[in-house]
Design a protein around this motif. Sequence first.
Motif, PDB file in Angstrom:
ATOM      1  N   ALA A   1      10.235  61.745  34.806  1.00 13.65           N
ATOM      2  CA  ALA A   1      11.312  61.986  35.770  1.00 13.65           C
ATOM      3  C   ALA A   1      11.291  60.918  36.860  1.00 13.65           C
ATOM      4  O   ALA A   1      10.236  60.342  37.161  1.00 13.65           O
ATOM      5  CB  ALA A   1      11.146  63.379  36.387  1.00 13.65           C
ATOM      6  N   PRO A   2      12.443  60.630  37.462  1.00 15.91           N
ATOM      7  CA  PRO A   2      12.496  59.585  38.501  1.00 15.91           C
ATOM      8  C   PRO A   2      11.673  59.915  39.744  1.00 15.91           C
ATOM      9  O   PRO A   2      11.357  59.014  40.518  1.00 15.91           O
ATOM     10  CB  PRO A   2      13.994  59.488  38.834  1.00 15.91           C
ATOM     11  CG  PRO A   2      14.576  60.786  38.377  1.00 15.91           C
ATOM     12  CD  PRO A   2      13.777  61.198  37.184  1.00 15.91           C
TER      13      PRO A   2
ATOM     14  N   ASN B   1       8.015  74.525  37.615  1.00 16.97           N
ATOM     15  CA  ASN B   1       6.860  73.677  37.915  1.00 16.97           C
ATOM     16  C   ASN B   1       6.756  72.548  36.899  1.00 16.97           C
ATOM     17  O   ASN B   1       6.457  71.396  37.263  1.00 16.97           O
ATOM     18  CB  ASN B   1       5.573  74.500  37.899  1.00 16.97           C
ATOM     19  CG  ASN B   1       5.498  75.527  39.012  1.00 16.97           C
ATOM     20  OD1 ASN B   1       4.954  76.615  38.816  1.00 16.97           O
ATOM     21  ND2 ASN B   1       6.040  75.228  40.176  1.00 16.97           N
ATOM     22  N   ARG B   2       6.992  72.855  35.632  1.00 17.92           N
ATOM     23  CA  ARG B   2       6.946  71.824  34.590  1.00 17.92           C
ATOM     24  C   ARG B   2       8.005  70.754  34.853  1.00 17.92           C
ATOM     25  O   ARG B   2       7.767  69.557  34.685  1.00 17.92           O
ATOM     26  CB  ARG B   2       7.171  72.467  33.221  1.00 17.92           C
ATOM     27  CG  ARG B   2       6.959  71.515  32.044  1.00 17.92           C
ATOM     28  CD  ARG B   2       7.187  72.194  30.706  1.00 17.92           C
ATOM     29  NE  ARG B   2       6.272  73.312  30.516  1.00 17.92           N
ATOM     30  CZ  ARG B   2       6.634  74.585  30.516  1.00 17.92           C
ATOM     31  NH1 ARG B   2       7.916  74.905  30.707  1.00 17.92           N
ATOM     32  NH2 ARG B   2       5.751  75.541  30.320  1.00 17.92           N
ATOM     33  N   PHE B   3       9.181  71.189  35.305  1.00 18.21           N
ATOM     34  CA  PHE B   3      10.274  70.282  35.623  1.00 18.21           C
ATOM     35  C   PHE B   3       9.918  69.398  36.821  1.00 18.21           C
ATOM     36  O   PHE B   3      10.158  68.184  36.808  1.00 18.21           O
ATOM     37  CB  PHE B   3      11.534  71.097  35.920  1.00 18.21           C
ATOM     38  CG  PHE B   3      12.712  70.282  36.392  1.00 18.21           C
ATOM     39  CD1 PHE B   3      13.435  69.498  35.519  1.00 18.21           C
ATOM     40  CD2 PHE B   3      13.111  70.321  37.736  1.00 18.21           C
ATOM     41  CE1 PHE B   3      14.516  68.752  35.954  1.00 18.21           C
ATOM     42  CE2 PHE B   3      14.180  69.585  38.171  1.00 18.21           C
ATOM     43  CZ  PHE B   3      14.895  68.790  37.286  1.00 18.21           C
ATOM     44  N   MET B   4       9.323  69.984  37.845  1.00 17.17           N
ATOM     45  CA  MET B   4       8.992  69.248  39.065  1.00 17.17           C
ATOM     46  C   MET B   4       7.927  68.174  38.837  1.00 17.17           C
ATOM     47  O   MET B   4       7.850  67.200  39.580  1.00 17.17           O
ATOM     48  CB  MET B   4       8.498  70.221  40.148  1.00 17.17           C
ATOM     49  CG  MET B   4       9.601  71.067  40.767  1.00 17.17           C
ATOM     50  SD  MET B   4      10.867  70.075  41.571  1.00 17.17           S
ATOM     51  CE  MET B   4       9.941  69.308  42.881  1.00 17.17           C
ATOM     52  N   PHE B   5       7.114  68.346  37.788  1.00 17.92           N
ATOM     53  CA  PHE B   5       6.063  67.367  37.510  1.00 17.92           C
ATOM     54  C   PHE B   5       6.243  66.716  36.145  1.00 17.92           C
ATOM     55  O   PHE B   5       5.276  66.275  35.521  1.00 17.92           O
ATOM     56  CB  PHE B   5       4.682  68.042  37.619  1.00 17.92           C
ATOM     57  CG  PHE B   5       4.336  68.445  39.024  1.00 17.92           C
ATOM     58  CD1 PHE B   5       3.776  67.535  39.905  1.00 17.92           C
ATOM     59  CD2 PHE B   5       4.607  69.729  39.484  1.00 17.92           C
ATOM     60  CE1 PHE B   5       3.480  67.893  41.209  1.00 17.92           C
ATOM     61  CE2 PHE B   5       4.312  70.098  40.786  1.00 17.92           C
ATOM     62  CZ  PHE B   5       3.743  69.183  41.654  1.00 17.92           C
TER      63      PHE B   5
ATOM     64  N   PRO C   1       9.609  58.997  46.933  1.00 23.40           N
ATOM     65  CA  PRO C   1      10.682  59.242  47.898  1.00 23.40           C
ATOM     66  C   PRO C   1      12.041  59.051  47.207  1.00 23.40           C
ATOM     67  O   PRO C   1      12.152  58.198  46.323  1.00 23.40           O
ATOM     68  CB  PRO C   1      10.455  58.166  48.962  1.00 23.40           C
ATOM     69  CG  PRO C   1       9.022  57.764  48.791  1.00 23.40           C
ATOM     70  CD  PRO C   1       8.733  57.906  47.335  1.00 23.40           C
ATOM     71  N   PRO C   2      13.041  59.815  47.530  1.00 18.68           N
ATOM     72  CA  PRO C   2      13.082  60.796  48.620  1.00 18.68           C
ATOM     73  C   PRO C   2      12.677  62.212  48.185  1.00 18.68           C
ATOM     74  O   PRO C   2      12.977  63.183  48.876  1.00 18.68           O
ATOM     75  CB  PRO C   2      14.555  60.769  49.018  1.00 18.68           C
ATOM     76  CG  PRO C   2      15.257  60.559  47.713  1.00 18.68           C
ATOM     77  CD  PRO C   2      14.373  59.622  46.923  1.00 18.68           C
ATOM     78  N   TYR C   3      12.002  62.306  47.028  1.00 18.83           N
ATOM     79  CA  TYR C   3      11.688  63.622  46.471  1.00 18.83           C
ATOM     80  C   TYR C   3      10.371  64.205  47.007  1.00 18.83           C
ATOM     81  O   TYR C   3      10.035  65.334  46.688  1.00 18.83           O
ATOM     82  CB  TYR C   3      11.620  63.532  44.943  1.00 18.83           C
ATOM     83  CG  TYR C   3      12.867  62.958  44.321  1.00 18.83           C
ATOM     84  CD1 TYR C   3      14.016  63.723  44.198  1.00 18.83           C
ATOM     85  CD2 TYR C   3      12.901  61.634  43.868  1.00 18.83           C
ATOM     86  CE1 TYR C   3      15.177  63.188  43.626  1.00 18.83           C
ATOM     87  CE2 TYR C   3      14.043  61.098  43.301  1.00 18.83           C
ATOM     88  CZ  TYR C   3      15.179  61.877  43.186  1.00 18.83           C
ATOM     89  OH  TYR C   3      16.321  61.354  42.630  1.00 18.83           O
TER      90      TYR C   3
END
Length: 204
Positions: free
Chosen positions: A184-185, A176-180, A154-156
Amino acid sequence: MGAEQAKTRRKKGVIYSKENNEIVDCLFCRIVRGESPVNPLWYRDDQCAVFIPRGPAGRLHLLIVPLQHIQTIDTLTEEHRPLLEHMKKVAMEQLCVHAQHIGTVESPLLPLAPPPSHYAFNRGHLPVLLSSSEIVKDEKISMDPSFIFCFHRPPYNSIDHLHLHAIQKPFRSCWNRFMFAEHAPWHGSMHNVLLNLSSVNAKL
Protein backbone atom coordinates in the motif's frame (compact mmCIF):
# COMPACT_ATOMS: atom_id res chain seq x y z
CA MET A 1 -10.18 30.42 22.96
CA GLY A 2 -7.41 30.89 25.52
CA ALA A 3 -4.33 33.00 24.94
CA GLU A 4 -2.08 29.92 24.78
CA GLN A 5 -4.36 28.18 22.27
CA ALA A 6 -4.30 31.25 20.05
CA LYS A 7 -0.50 31.05 19.89
CA THR A 8 -0.29 27.35 19.07
CA ARG A 9 -1.63 24.80 16.60
CA ARG A 10 -2.13 21.08 17.07
CA LYS A 11 -1.29 18.49 14.42
CA LYS A 12 -1.13 14.72 14.83
CA GLY A 13 -0.28 14.57 18.51
CA VAL A 14 2.10 17.55 18.43
CA ILE A 15 1.48 21.15 19.49
CA TYR A 16 3.48 23.73 17.51
CA SER A 17 4.09 27.41 18.13
CA LYS A 18 2.40 29.47 15.42
CA GLU A 19 5.14 32.09 15.67
CA ASN A 20 8.19 29.95 14.85
CA ASN A 21 6.73 26.45 14.33
CA GLU A 22 8.73 25.07 17.27
CA ILE A 23 7.42 22.06 19.18
CA VAL A 24 5.60 23.09 22.35
CA ASP A 25 4.39 19.63 23.33
CA CYS A 26 4.44 16.12 21.85
CA LEU A 27 2.39 13.12 22.97
CA PHE A 28 5.10 10.57 22.13
CA CYS A 29 7.87 12.69 23.67
CA ARG A 30 5.95 12.58 26.96
CA ILE A 31 5.39 8.84 26.68
CA VAL A 32 9.06 7.98 26.01
CA ARG A 33 10.05 10.13 29.00
CA GLY A 34 7.84 7.87 31.11
CA GLU A 35 5.32 10.61 31.87
CA SER A 36 2.19 8.82 30.63
CA PRO A 37 0.23 6.62 33.06
CA VAL A 38 -1.88 5.44 30.11
CA ASN A 39 1.08 4.17 28.06
CA PRO A 40 3.67 2.67 30.45
CA LEU A 41 7.00 1.74 28.93
CA TRP A 42 7.99 -1.88 28.35
CA TYR A 43 11.57 -0.99 27.49
CA ARG A 44 13.80 2.07 27.35
CA ASP A 45 17.46 2.71 26.61
CA ASP A 46 19.46 5.80 25.66
CA GLN A 47 18.06 5.87 22.11
CA CYS A 48 14.51 4.56 22.05
CA ALA A 49 11.56 3.33 24.10
CA VAL A 50 8.91 0.65 23.57
CA PHE A 51 5.24 0.65 24.51
CA ILE A 52 1.96 -0.90 23.39
CA PRO A 53 -0.33 1.15 21.10
CA ARG A 54 -3.85 1.81 22.35
CA GLY A 55 -5.29 -0.24 19.49
CA PRO A 56 -3.02 -3.26 18.85
CA ALA A 57 -3.35 -4.50 15.26
CA GLY A 58 -1.98 -8.02 15.64
CA ARG A 59 -1.37 -10.87 18.04
CA LEU A 60 1.47 -8.70 19.36
CA HIS A 61 1.96 -5.05 18.48
CA LEU A 62 4.66 -2.77 19.89
CA LEU A 63 5.78 0.74 19.01
CA ILE A 64 9.52 1.48 18.99
CA VAL A 65 9.91 5.24 19.34
CA PRO A 66 13.17 7.25 19.32
CA LEU A 67 13.77 9.54 22.29
CA GLN A 68 14.90 12.19 19.82
CA HIS A 69 11.96 13.95 18.16
CA ILE A 70 12.06 13.04 14.47
CA GLN A 71 8.89 13.94 12.64
CA THR A 72 8.41 11.24 9.95
CA ILE A 73 10.38 8.95 7.63
CA ASP A 74 10.45 11.86 5.14
CA THR A 75 12.78 13.75 7.48
CA LEU A 76 15.28 10.90 7.88
CA THR A 77 18.83 11.24 6.54
CA GLU A 78 21.86 8.99 6.36
CA GLU A 79 22.87 10.30 9.80
CA HIS A 80 19.86 8.47 11.25
CA ARG A 81 20.99 5.04 9.99
CA PRO A 82 22.61 3.94 13.30
CA LEU A 83 19.42 4.92 15.15
CA LEU A 84 17.22 2.98 12.70
CA GLU A 85 19.46 -0.08 12.93
CA HIS A 86 19.24 0.10 16.71
CA MET A 87 15.44 0.44 16.59
CA LYS A 88 15.30 -2.60 14.30
CA LYS A 89 17.42 -4.64 16.71
CA VAL A 90 15.27 -3.63 19.68
CA ALA A 91 12.09 -4.44 17.72
CA MET A 92 13.38 -7.93 16.88
CA GLU A 93 14.36 -8.63 20.48
CA GLN A 94 11.08 -7.34 21.83
CA LEU A 95 8.89 -9.40 19.51
CA CYS A 96 10.96 -12.50 20.09
CA VAL A 97 10.80 -12.21 23.87
CA HIS A 98 7.21 -11.08 24.35
CA ALA A 99 5.81 -13.58 21.83
CA GLN A 100 6.93 -16.38 24.13
CA HIS A 101 4.73 -15.13 26.95
CA ILE A 102 1.36 -14.40 25.39
CA GLY A 103 -1.31 -16.93 24.52
CA THR A 104 -3.06 -17.73 21.27
CA VAL A 105 -4.80 -15.10 19.18
CA GLU A 106 -8.02 -15.94 21.05
CA SER A 107 -6.41 -15.12 24.40
CA PRO A 108 -6.20 -11.58 25.80
CA LEU A 109 -3.34 -9.63 24.28
CA LEU A 110 -0.72 -7.71 26.21
CA PRO A 111 -2.37 -5.13 28.46
CA LEU A 112 -1.56 -1.44 28.60
CA ALA A 113 0.40 -2.07 31.78
CA PRO A 114 3.99 -2.76 32.87
CA PRO A 115 5.37 -6.24 32.12
CA PRO A 116 3.98 -8.92 34.47
CA SER A 117 6.30 -9.71 37.37
CA HIS A 118 6.49 -13.40 36.40
CA TYR A 119 8.26 -12.61 33.12
CA ALA A 120 11.76 -14.08 33.22
CA PHE A 121 13.50 -11.05 31.73
CA ASN A 122 14.38 -7.50 32.70
CA ARG A 123 12.30 -4.74 31.08
CA GLY A 124 12.16 -6.46 27.71
CA HIS A 125 15.77 -7.58 27.37
CA LEU A 126 16.46 -11.12 26.24
CA PRO A 127 16.22 -13.51 29.22
CA VAL A 128 19.54 -13.89 30.98
CA LEU A 129 18.57 -17.42 32.01
CA LEU A 130 18.59 -18.69 28.44
CA SER A 131 21.71 -20.40 27.13
CA SER A 132 23.34 -18.97 24.02
CA SER A 133 22.00 -21.88 21.96
CA GLU A 134 18.43 -21.01 22.99
CA ILE A 135 18.56 -17.32 22.10
CA VAL A 136 17.04 -16.65 18.69
CA LYS A 137 19.50 -14.77 16.51
CA ASP A 138 18.54 -11.59 14.65
CA GLU A 139 18.93 -13.33 11.29
CA LYS A 140 16.34 -15.94 12.20
CA ILE A 141 13.94 -13.44 13.72
CA SER A 142 14.06 -11.17 10.68
CA MET A 143 12.92 -14.02 8.44
CA ASP A 144 9.95 -14.98 10.63
CA PRO A 145 6.94 -14.49 8.30
CA SER A 146 4.70 -13.54 11.22
CA PHE A 147 6.86 -10.50 12.13
CA ILE A 148 6.39 -7.10 10.48
CA PHE A 149 8.57 -4.01 10.93
CA CYS A 150 7.19 -0.92 9.23
CA PHE A 151 6.33 2.78 9.32
CA HIS A 152 3.36 4.67 7.90
CA ARG A 153 4.29 7.16 5.20
CA PRO A 154 3.08 10.77 5.44
CA PRO A 155 0.37 11.92 5.24
CA TYR A 156 -0.95 8.59 6.53
CA ASN A 157 1.05 8.61 9.79
CA SER A 158 -1.09 9.06 12.90
CA ILE A 159 1.47 10.92 15.06
CA ASP A 160 4.14 13.40 13.93
CA HIS A 161 6.86 11.62 15.91
CA LEU A 162 8.65 8.78 14.15
CA HIS A 163 7.54 5.34 15.36
CA LEU A 164 8.29 1.85 14.14
CA HIS A 165 5.47 -0.69 14.21
CA ALA A 166 6.67 -4.12 15.36
CA ILE A 167 3.82 -6.55 14.77
CA GLN A 168 3.37 -10.28 15.02
CA LYS A 169 0.57 -11.66 12.84
CA PRO A 170 -2.18 -12.74 12.62
CA PHE A 171 -3.94 -9.40 12.45
CA ARG A 172 -6.90 -8.80 14.69
CA SER A 173 -9.23 -7.66 11.89
CA CYS A 174 -9.51 -7.10 8.15
CA TRP A 175 -9.12 -3.39 8.79
CA ASN A 176 -5.81 -3.98 10.56
CA ARG A 177 -4.63 -6.12 7.64
CA PHE A 178 -5.59 -3.29 5.28
CA MET A 179 -3.80 -0.63 7.36
CA PHE A 180 -0.54 -2.61 7.24
CA ALA A 181 -0.81 -3.97 3.70
CA GLU A 182 2.76 -4.38 2.45
CA HIS A 183 2.37 -2.80 -1.00
CA ALA A 184 0.00 0.00 0.00
CA PRO A 185 1.17 3.59 -0.61
CA TRP A 186 1.05 4.29 3.13
CA HIS A 187 3.33 1.36 4.06
CA GLY A 188 7.08 1.79 4.47
CA SER A 189 8.96 -1.31 5.57
CA MET A 190 12.08 -0.90 7.65
CA HIS A 191 14.01 -2.61 4.85
CA ASN A 192 12.83 -0.11 2.21
CA VAL A 193 13.34 2.90 4.47
CA LEU A 194 16.97 1.88 5.02
CA LEU A 195 17.41 1.30 1.27
CA ASN A 196 15.98 4.74 0.56
CA LEU A 197 18.56 6.32 2.84
CA SER A 198 21.26 4.75 0.69
CA SER A 199 19.70 5.93 -2.57
CA VAL A 200 19.22 9.48 -1.29
CA ASN A 201 22.81 9.58 -0.06
CA ALA A 202 24.08 8.34 -3.45
CA LYS A 203 22.38 11.23 -5.26
CA LEU A 204 23.97 13.88 -3.07
